[in-house]
Structure formats: C-alpha cells, structure tokens
Design a protein around this motif. Structure first.
Motif, PDB file in Angstrom:
ATOM      1  N   ALA A  61     -12.753  -1.548  50.581  1.00  0.00           N
ATOM      2  CA  ALA A  61     -11.998  -0.867  51.642  1.00  0.00           C
ATOM      3  C   ALA A  61     -10.711  -0.267  51.086  1.00  0.00           C
ATOM      4  CB  ALA A  61     -11.690  -1.848  52.771  1.00  0.00           C
ATOM      5  N   GLU A  62      -9.996  -1.018  50.250  1.00  0.00           N
ATOM      6  CA  GLU A  62      -8.752  -0.505  49.649  1.00  0.00           C
ATOM      7  C   GLU A  62      -9.037   0.698  48.744  1.00  0.00           C
ATOM      8  OE1 GLU A  62      -7.030  -3.858  47.641  1.00  0.00           O
ATOM      9  OE2 GLU A  62      -6.470  -4.851  49.518  1.00  0.00           O
ATOM     10  N   LYS A  63     -10.079   0.637  47.929  1.00  0.00           N
ATOM     11  CA  LYS A  63     -10.426   1.748  47.046  1.00  0.00           C
ATOM     12  C   LYS A  63     -10.869   2.969  47.848  1.00  0.00           C
ATOM     13  CE  LYS A  63     -11.483  -0.868  42.899  1.00  0.00           C
ATOM     14  NZ  LYS A  63     -12.460  -1.217  41.885  1.00  0.00           N
ATOM     15  N   ASN A  64     -11.599   2.730  48.935  1.00  0.00           N
ATOM     16  CA  ASN A  64     -12.032   3.852  49.779  1.00  0.00           C
ATOM     17  C   ASN A  64     -10.826   4.522  50.450  1.00  0.00           C
ATOM     18  OD1 ASN A  64     -14.716   3.559  49.133  1.00  0.00           O
ATOM     19  ND2 ASN A  64     -15.249   2.436  50.985  1.00  0.00           N
ATOM     20  N   THR A  65      -9.841   3.710  50.837  1.00  0.00           N
ATOM     21  CA  THR A  65      -8.625   4.264  51.432  1.00  0.00           C
ATOM     22  C   THR A  65      -7.880   5.107  50.391  1.00  0.00           C
ATOM     23  OG1 THR A  65      -8.463   2.359  52.905  1.00  0.00           O
ATOM     24  CG2 THR A  65      -6.475   3.665  52.614  1.00  0.00           C
ATOM     25  N   GLN A  66      -7.753   4.605  49.174  1.00  0.00           N
ATOM     26  CA  GLN A  66      -7.089   5.367  48.112  1.00  0.00           C
ATOM     27  C   GLN A  66      -7.875   6.654  47.806  1.00  0.00           C
ATOM     28  OE1 GLN A  66      -6.875   2.623  44.840  1.00  0.00           O
ATOM     29  NE2 GLN A  66      -5.026   1.601  45.611  1.00  0.00           N
ATOM     30  N   ALA A  67      -9.192   6.564  47.783  1.00  0.00           N
ATOM     31  CA  ALA A  67     -10.013   7.745  47.495  1.00  0.00           C
ATOM     32  C   ALA A  67      -9.854   8.787  48.604  1.00  0.00           C
ATOM     33  CB  ALA A  67     -11.470   7.353  47.337  1.00  0.00           C
ATOM     34  N   LEU A  68      -9.797   8.345  49.839  1.00  0.00           N
ATOM     35  CA  LEU A  68      -9.625   9.264  50.963  1.00  0.00           C
ATOM     36  C   LEU A  68      -8.269   9.973  50.861  1.00  0.00           C
ATOM     37  CD1 LEU A  68     -10.922  10.376  53.502  1.00  0.00           C
ATOM     38  CD2 LEU A  68      -9.886   8.494  54.768  1.00  0.00           C
ATOM     39  N   LYS A  69      -7.228   9.215  50.521  1.00  0.00           N
ATOM     40  CA  LYS A  69      -5.903   9.825  50.322  1.00  0.00           C
ATOM     41  C   LYS A  69      -5.953  10.845  49.183  1.00  0.00           C
ATOM     42  CE  LYS A  69      -3.055   5.999  51.965  1.00  0.00           C
ATOM     43  NZ  LYS A  69      -2.071   4.985  51.605  1.00  0.00           N
ATOM     44  N   SER A  70      -6.661  10.489  48.110  1.00  0.00           N
ATOM     45  CA  SER A  70      -6.784  11.400  46.973  1.00  0.00           C
ATOM     46  C   SER A  70      -7.525  12.674  47.379  1.00  0.00           C
ATOM     47  CB  SER A  70      -7.531  10.696  45.837  1.00  0.00           C
ATOM     48  OG  SER A  70      -7.775  11.560  44.769  1.00  0.00           O
ATOM     49  N   LEU A  71      -8.573  12.513  48.162  1.00  0.00           N
ATOM     50  CA  LEU A  71      -9.339  13.680  48.625  1.00  0.00           C
ATOM     51  C   LEU A  71      -8.485  14.559  49.548  1.00  0.00           C
ATOM     52  CD1 LEU A  71     -12.877  12.142  49.352  1.00  0.00           C
ATOM     53  CD2 LEU A  71     -12.270  13.693  47.489  1.00  0.00           C
ATOM     54  N   MET A  72      -7.678  13.936  50.378  1.00  0.00           N
ATOM     55  CA  MET A  72      -6.844  14.679  51.324  1.00  0.00           C
ATOM     56  C   MET A  72      -5.725  15.463  50.608  1.00  0.00           C
ATOM     57  SD  MET A  72      -7.979  14.005  54.404  1.00  0.00           S
ATOM     58  CE  MET A  72      -6.842  13.842  55.705  1.00  0.00           C
ATOM     59  N   SER A  73      -5.337  14.974  49.436  1.00  0.00           N
ATOM     60  CA  SER A  73      -4.245  15.638  48.721  1.00  0.00           C
ATOM     61  C   SER A  73      -4.740  16.746  47.767  1.00  0.00           C
ATOM     62  CB  SER A  73      -3.417  14.616  47.953  1.00  0.00           C
ATOM     63  OG  SER A  73      -4.186  14.047  46.926  1.00  0.00           O
ATOM     64  N   CYS A  74      -6.027  16.979  47.717  1.00  0.00           N
ATOM     65  CA  CYS A  74      -6.579  18.027  46.840  1.00  0.00           C
ATOM     66  C   CYS A  74      -6.134  19.409  47.351  1.00  0.00           C
ATOM     67  CB  CYS A  74      -8.103  17.960  46.801  1.00  0.00           C
ATOM     68  SG  CYS A  74      -8.703  16.507  45.932  1.00  0.00           S
ATOM     69  N   LYS A  75      -5.825  20.348  46.392  1.00  0.00           N
ATOM     70  CA  LYS A  75      -5.313  21.666  46.753  1.00  0.00           C
ATOM     71  C   LYS A  75      -6.391  22.736  46.724  1.00  0.00           C
ATOM     72  CE  LYS A  75      -0.827  20.472  45.349  1.00  0.00           C
ATOM     73  NZ  LYS A  75       0.084  20.172  44.498  1.00  0.00           N
ATOM     74  N   ASP A  76      -7.482  22.471  45.994  1.00  0.00           N
ATOM     75  CA  ASP A  76      -8.553  23.470  45.992  1.00  0.00           C
ATOM     76  C   ASP A  76      -9.913  22.750  45.922  1.00  0.00           C
ATOM     77  OD1 ASP A  76      -8.935  22.768  43.301  1.00  0.00           O
ATOM     78  OD2 ASP A  76      -7.747  24.451  42.571  1.00  0.00           O
ATOM     79  N   VAL A  77     -10.958  23.517  45.993  1.00  0.00           N
ATOM     80  CA  VAL A  77     -12.321  22.975  46.048  1.00  0.00           C
ATOM     81  C   VAL A  77     -12.688  22.310  44.721  1.00  0.00           C
ATOM     82  CG1 VAL A  77     -14.755  23.625  46.314  1.00  0.00           C
ATOM     83  CG2 VAL A  77     -13.036  24.687  47.736  1.00  0.00           C
ATOM     84  N   LYS A  78     -12.259  22.906  43.615  1.00  0.00           N
ATOM     85  CA  LYS A  78     -12.562  22.336  42.313  1.00  0.00           C
ATOM     86  C   LYS A  78     -11.946  20.944  42.184  1.00  0.00           C
ATOM     87  CE  LYS A  78     -12.201  23.152  37.416  1.00  0.00           C
ATOM     88  NZ  LYS A  78     -11.618  23.845  36.336  1.00  0.00           N
ATOM     89  N   GLU A  79     -10.716  20.793  42.576  1.00  0.00           N
ATOM     90  CA  GLU A  79     -10.027  19.504  42.523  1.00  0.00           C
ATOM     91  C   GLU A  79     -10.699  18.518  43.475  1.00  0.00           C
ATOM     92  OE1 GLU A  79      -5.567  17.738  43.190  1.00  0.00           O
ATOM     93  OE2 GLU A  79      -5.754  19.911  42.958  1.00  0.00           O
TER      94      GLU A  79
END
Length: 183
Positions: free
Chosen positions: A110-128
């Motif tokens: 759950a903690e890793k999924n939360t961090q991954a979701l935050k990481s996905l939300m902070s992406c600036k383009d499709v490649k990232e």
C-alpha cells in the motif's frame, strides 16, 4: 486226619499248588492291570491334562498381553492428546507469524502504491509517465514474487513445525505397538 486222593497225595497238599497258581495269576493280573492303568493315566495326561495346561498358559498370556496393550493404548491416547495440544500451540504461534508477515507485506504494498501514484501524478509528459508506470509495474511484480516466496516459506515452516509433535507421537505409538505385538 488227612484223606488221600487218587494220586496218593493229601487234599491239603493238592489245594496248595492250586492256591499258589491262583495267587500268582492274581498277581500277574494285578500287575497287568496296574500297567494298563499307568498307560491309561499317561494317555489321559497326554491327551487331556497337558493340552488343557497349554491352553490355560496361552489364554493367560493372551489376557496379560491384552491388558498390557489396553494400558499402552490408554497411555498412548493421553500422549496423542498432548501431541495434538502441542501441535495446536505451535500452529497458533506460526499462524500469528504468518498473519503478521501477510499484513506487513500488504502495508508495504500500500505504501509503495501510494508513492508510485504520487510519482505518476508528478510526471510532466507521456514519456516520463510511461517510464514511471513501467518502473512501478516491474517493482510491483518483484515485490509480489518476493512476498509470495516469503509467505510460502513461512507456511511450509508452519506446517512442518505444527505436525512434528504429531508425527513424533505416531512414530512412538507405532514402535510401541510393534514391540508389544512382537513380545
């Protein structure tokens, strides 16, 4: 006064040899009867008394062996209950460890999924976004395999440890029963 017989002997003398012969015949008959009686007694001993004694011995041994087996069965039942109780205690402790490991893995996921979701939300383009998503998917797969291995190892240890007291007791019971039957 003695009377003479035709043979010229007195009657008392004539009776004497006949009485001796009768006595000798009676002794021989008595000896033969005694011999026959002894043989009959020996035959009775061999055919009735001896087998009866052997049967009594066998029955006594069977009764003693049955009583010993029943006593061992009662003791074995107590020992088996003790083994089951010990096995239950080991199982409960192991199940507690398994549950802690499972919930620990669930919390980490759950903690890793939360961090991954935050990481996905902070992406600036499709490649990232694609790179972050691939990294998250790979990490999730690796974590799942690691967690499954850990849960599997704990489960195998739990089963082995929990059934060891029962297996040990069954081995002892089988050994005792074999020894009792051999005796």
């Amino acid at each position: 006064m003695s009377t003479k017989t035709t043979s010229g002997k007195t009657a008392s003398k004539a009776k004497k040899p006949a009485t001796t012969k009768a006595r000798t015949a009676a002794k021989k008959t008595k000896a033969a009867a005694g011999k026959t009686l002894r043989k009959t007694e020996q035959t009775v001993q061999k055919t009735i008394v001896q087998p009866r004694k052997e049967m009594e011995t066998i029955m006594t041994q069977g009764t003693v062996q049955f009583e010993k087996l029943a006593k061992e069965a009662a003791n074995s039942s107590k020992d088996q209950m003790d083994a089951i109780m010990k096995s239950g205690s080991v199982f409960m402790k192991g199940f507690e460890d398994l549950t802690k490991a499972y919930f620990g893995l669930a919390q980490q996921t759950a903690e890793k999924n939360t961090q991954a979701l935050k990481s996905l939300m902070s992406c600036k383009d499709v490649k990232e976004l694609t790179e972050a998503q691939n990294k998250w998917a790979q990490q999730s797969f690796d974590d799942m395999m690691s967690g499954a291995t850990k849960i599997s190892e704990i489960s195998v240890k739990l089963a082995t440890d929990a059934f060891t007291p029962i297996n040990d007791q069954m081995g002892k019971t089988i050994k005792k029963a074999s020894e009792t039957m051999a005796a």
